[in-house]
Design a protein around this motif. Structure first.
Motif, PDB file in Angstrom:
ATOM      1  N   PRO A  15      22.640  35.527  42.134  1.00 60.80           N
ATOM      2  CA  PRO A  15      22.391  36.363  43.320  1.00 60.80           C
ATOM      3  C   PRO A  15      23.500  37.409  43.484  1.00 60.80           C
ATOM      4  N   ALA A  16      23.150  38.585  43.970  1.00 66.82           N
ATOM      5  CA  ALA A  16      24.110  39.682  44.089  1.00 66.82           C
ATOM      6  C   ALA A  16      25.309  39.312  44.947  1.00 66.82           C
ATOM      7  N   GLU A  17      25.078  38.531  46.014  1.00 64.82           N
ATOM      8  CA  GLU A  17      26.202  38.181  46.892  1.00 64.82           C
ATOM      9  C   GLU A  17      27.222  37.296  46.178  1.00 64.82           C
ATOM     10  N   ILE A  18      26.757  36.472  45.243  1.00 61.59           N
ATOM     11  CA  ILE A  18      27.693  35.631  44.486  1.00 61.59           C
ATOM     12  C   ILE A  18      28.467  36.489  43.482  1.00 61.59           C
ATOM     13  N   ARG A  19      27.779  37.427  42.852  1.00 62.31           N
ATOM     14  CA  ARG A  19      28.476  38.326  41.934  1.00 62.31           C
ATOM     15  C   ARG A  19      29.557  39.115  42.675  1.00 62.31           C
ATOM     16  N   LEU A  20      29.251  39.580  43.894  1.00 56.62           N
ATOM     17  CA  LEU A  20      30.231  40.339  44.664  1.00 56.62           C
ATOM     18  C   LEU A  20      31.440  39.484  45.027  1.00 56.62           C
ATOM     19  N   GLN A  21      31.218  38.208  45.303  1.00 57.96           N
ATOM     20  CA  GLN A  21      32.341  37.310  45.577  1.00 57.96           C
ATOM     21  C   GLN A  21      33.229  37.173  44.346  1.00 57.96           C
ATOM     22  N   ILE A  22      32.612  37.091  43.192  1.00 58.63           N
ATOM     23  CA  ILE A  22      33.379  36.977  41.939  1.00 58.63           C
ATOM     24  C   ILE A  22      34.159  38.263  41.692  1.00 58.63           C
ATOM     25  N   TYR A  23      33.502  39.417  41.881  1.00 58.67           N
ATOM     26  CA  TYR A  23      34.204  40.685  41.705  1.00 58.67           C
ATOM     27  C   TYR A  23      35.392  40.784  42.650  1.00 58.67           C
ATOM     28  N   GLY A  24      35.187  40.324  43.888  1.00 58.16           N
ATOM     29  CA  GLY A  24      36.266  40.397  44.866  1.00 58.16           C
ATOM     30  C   GLY A  24      37.474  39.588  44.438  1.00 58.16           C
ATOM     31  N   LEU A  25      37.235  38.400  43.882  1.00 58.48           N
ATOM     32  CA  LEU A  25      38.340  37.565  43.402  1.00 58.48           C
ATOM     33  C   LEU A  25      39.063  38.212  42.230  1.00 58.48           C
ATOM     34  N   LEU A  26      38.330  38.972  41.421  1.00 62.54           N
ATOM     35  CA  LEU A  26      38.934  39.624  40.263  1.00 62.54           C
ATOM     36  C   LEU A  26      39.665  40.907  40.619  1.00 62.54           C
ATOM     37  N   LEU A  27      39.068  41.736  41.497  1.00 61.50           N
ATOM     38  CA  LEU A  27      39.521  43.102  41.671  1.00 61.50           C
ATOM     39  C   LEU A  27      40.311  43.366  42.946  1.00 61.50           C
ATOM     40  N   LEU A  28      40.196  42.507  43.936  1.00 56.91           N
ATOM     41  CA  LEU A  28      40.875  42.741  45.198  1.00 56.91           C
ATOM     42  C   LEU A  28      42.066  41.799  45.342  1.00 56.91           C
ATOM     43  N   GLN A  30      44.493  39.028  46.687  1.00 58.85           N
ATOM     44  CA  GLN A  30      44.236  37.796  47.424  1.00 58.85           C
ATOM     45  C   GLN A  30      45.366  37.464  48.391  1.00 58.85           C
ATOM     46  N   ARG A  31      46.556  38.008  48.117  1.00 55.37           N
ATOM     47  CA  ARG A  31      47.723  37.790  48.973  1.00 55.37           C
ATOM     48  C   ARG A  31      48.406  39.130  49.197  1.00 55.37           C
ATOM     49  N   ALA A  32      49.093  39.244  50.341  1.00 60.46           N
ATOM     50  CA  ALA A  32      49.756  40.512  50.653  1.00 60.46           C
ATOM     51  C   ALA A  32      50.761  40.902  49.577  1.00 60.46           C
ATOM     52  N   LYS A  33      51.437  39.925  49.005  1.00 62.16           N
ATOM     53  CA  LYS A  33      52.444  40.255  48.001  1.00 62.16           C
ATOM     54  C   LYS A  33      51.832  40.791  46.711  1.00 62.16           C
ATOM     55  N   ASP A  34      50.520  40.638  46.553  1.00 63.38           N
ATOM     56  CA  ASP A  34      49.849  41.242  45.395  1.00 63.38           C
ATOM     57  C   ASP A  34      49.923  42.764  45.440  1.00 63.38           C
ATOM     58  N   LEU A  35      50.203  43.325  46.623  1.00 67.28           N
ATOM     59  CA  LEU A  35      50.240  44.780  46.773  1.00 67.28           C
ATOM     60  C   LEU A  35      51.643  45.361  46.657  1.00 67.28           C
ATOM     61  N   LEU A  36      52.638  44.510  46.430  1.00 71.71           N
ATOM     62  CA  LEU A  36      53.997  45.016  46.277  1.00 71.71           C
ATOM     63  C   LEU A  36      54.134  45.750  44.949  1.00 71.71           C
ATOM     64  N   PRO A  37      54.835  46.899  44.931  1.00 71.97           N
ATOM     65  CA  PRO A  37      55.001  47.636  43.677  1.00 71.97           C
ATOM     66  C   PRO A  37      55.812  46.846  42.665  1.00 71.97           C
ATOM     67  N   SER A  38      55.463  46.990  41.411  1.00 69.50           N
ATOM     68  CA  SER A  38      56.264  46.417  40.337  1.00 69.50           C
ATOM     69  C   SER A  38      57.533  47.239  40.205  1.00 69.50           C
ATOM     70  N   ALA A 114      49.461  48.139  41.075  1.00 65.36           N
ATOM     71  CA  ALA A 114      48.345  47.445  40.430  1.00 65.36           C
ATOM     72  C   ALA A 114      48.907  46.208  39.743  1.00 65.36           C
ATOM     73  N   SER A 115      48.572  45.036  40.250  1.00 64.34           N
ATOM     74  CA  SER A 115      49.098  43.805  39.679  1.00 64.34           C
ATOM     75  C   SER A 115      48.592  43.629  38.250  1.00 64.34           C
ATOM     76  N   SER A 116      49.280  42.806  37.493  1.00 70.11           N
ATOM     77  CA  SER A 116      48.848  42.546  36.115  1.00 70.11           C
ATOM     78  C   SER A 116      47.458  41.918  36.109  1.00 70.11           C
ATOM     79  N   ARG A 117      47.154  41.157  37.153  1.00 68.58           N
ATOM     80  CA  ARG A 117      45.818  40.551  37.247  1.00 68.58           C
ATOM     81  C   ARG A 117      44.759  41.630  37.396  1.00 68.58           C
ATOM     82  N   LEU A 118      45.020  42.616  38.259  1.00 68.27           N
ATOM     83  CA  LEU A 118      44.056  43.697  38.439  1.00 68.27           C
ATOM     84  C   LEU A 118      43.921  44.519  37.170  1.00 68.27           C
TER      85      LEU A 118
END
Length: 307
Positions: A15-28, A30-38, A114-118
């Motif tokens: 279902p599209a909503e499940i795919r969007l949840q997966i994309y969100g976990l991959l691309l967005l 998850q924690r504020a510190k993920d946005l800190l510059p390297s 952009a974190s290494s994960r992103l």
């Protein structure tokens, strides 16, 4: 992936909503510190312009992240992409890079936070057109793209995106070094960037503009007693005829904005008594978050709100 193979994919049958949840976990984030510059990447950012926002604290908004796009230092560019290494996929452009801003060198842009994960996760967008559309809509519509004073990166960055990804972007942030600090090359870079952002032919549909304006204040109390410009002053004056204010004309080309953030980026400047030009700059600086913000809101917002 060919269309027939895509239809057979177990992932695309979810279902599209499940795919969007997966994309969100991959691309967005998850924690504020993920946005800190390297730190390493931050040191590679060009120092031609002073960065007014290279840090984000741990209260950063992960539901609507800010991605910091900066110009790569030309010396780091030549080290990273020497002639014996593959050329970058990103567009190249020239920046003024010596002490007096008289020499130009070729470089490109990078995302500071952009974190290494992103960086590894965005590879999913190359799977097929459907996944690219779904991911691009989520990633680009959820993020504000912050260029700070690195406006020379705006055209290359957006031009490198697919038309659909570009049309998904809703918010940008820029910082303008105005009046006393405005030089001829600043004016050229600013006009080029703003013409691109406001041209219907680029396919952008921006809804949010965050505008920082470098504001000079002579000491902590340097604006006390300074008469400010009202919104009516900006409405009544001929902007093209006001020296140092020509850049405002390009701002007024934005259409359809729903949200406008205008912030004074305060730094120390000489006393207003030094010259009439400095007195005008101090007065304008004291007006940024009052009369000037009110003026821009009345001209740019389409039933939205200003901050």
């Amino acid at each position: 992936m060919p269309p027939q193979r895509a239809q057979e994919s177990p992932f695309l049958r979810l279902p599209a909503e499940i795919r969007l949840q997966i994309y969100g976990l991959l691309l967005l984030p998850q924690r504020a510190k993920d946005l800190l510059p390297s730190l390493g990447i931050e040191h590679s950012s060009t120092k031609d312009y002073f960065d007014y926002e290279t840090k984000q604290d741990c209260s950063a908004n992960v539901s609507h992240p800010t991605l910091m796009i900066r110009t790569l230092d030309p010396d780091h560019y030549t080290q990273r992409y020497s002639p014996d290494k593959p050329a970058p996929i990103r567009s190249r452009y020239s920046v003024r890079c010596d002490r007096f801003r008289s020499a130009c060198k070729s470089t490109t842009y990078l995302c500071l936070n952009a974190s290494s994960r992103l960086q590894s996760s965005v590879a999913i967008m190359r799977s097929n057109k459907q996944i690219h559309f779904e991911c691009a809509d989520l990633l680009y519509s959820s993020s504000t793209f912050d260029f700070d004073t690195h406006v020379e990166a705006i055209v290359p960055f957006f031009s490198d995106l697919t038309p659909f990804a570009r049309s998904s972007i809703r918010g940008v942030r820029v910082v303008k070094r105005a009046l006393a600090y405005d030089k001829e090359f600043d004016r050229c870079e600013w006009s080029t960037a703003l013409r691109y952002l406001t041209s219907p032919s680029t396919g952008l549909a921006l809804r949010k503009l965050e505008l920082g304006i470098v504001a000079g204040r002579p000491g902590d109390n340097g604006w006390d007693g300074v008469p400010t410009y009202s919104a009516d002053y900006f409405r009544d004056c001929t902007i093209d005829g006001e020296e140092g204010m020509e850049w405002i004309r390009h701002l007024l080309q934005f259409k359809g904005l729903q949200e406008l953030v205008v912030k004074a980026v305060v730094e120390h400047c000489p006393p207003a008594t030094n010259s009439s030009a400095m007195a005008k700059y101090v007065r304008f600086s004291a007006s940024v978050e009052e009369g000037f913000k009110e003026f821009l809101s009345s001209r740019l917002l389409d039933g939205g709100v200003a901050e």
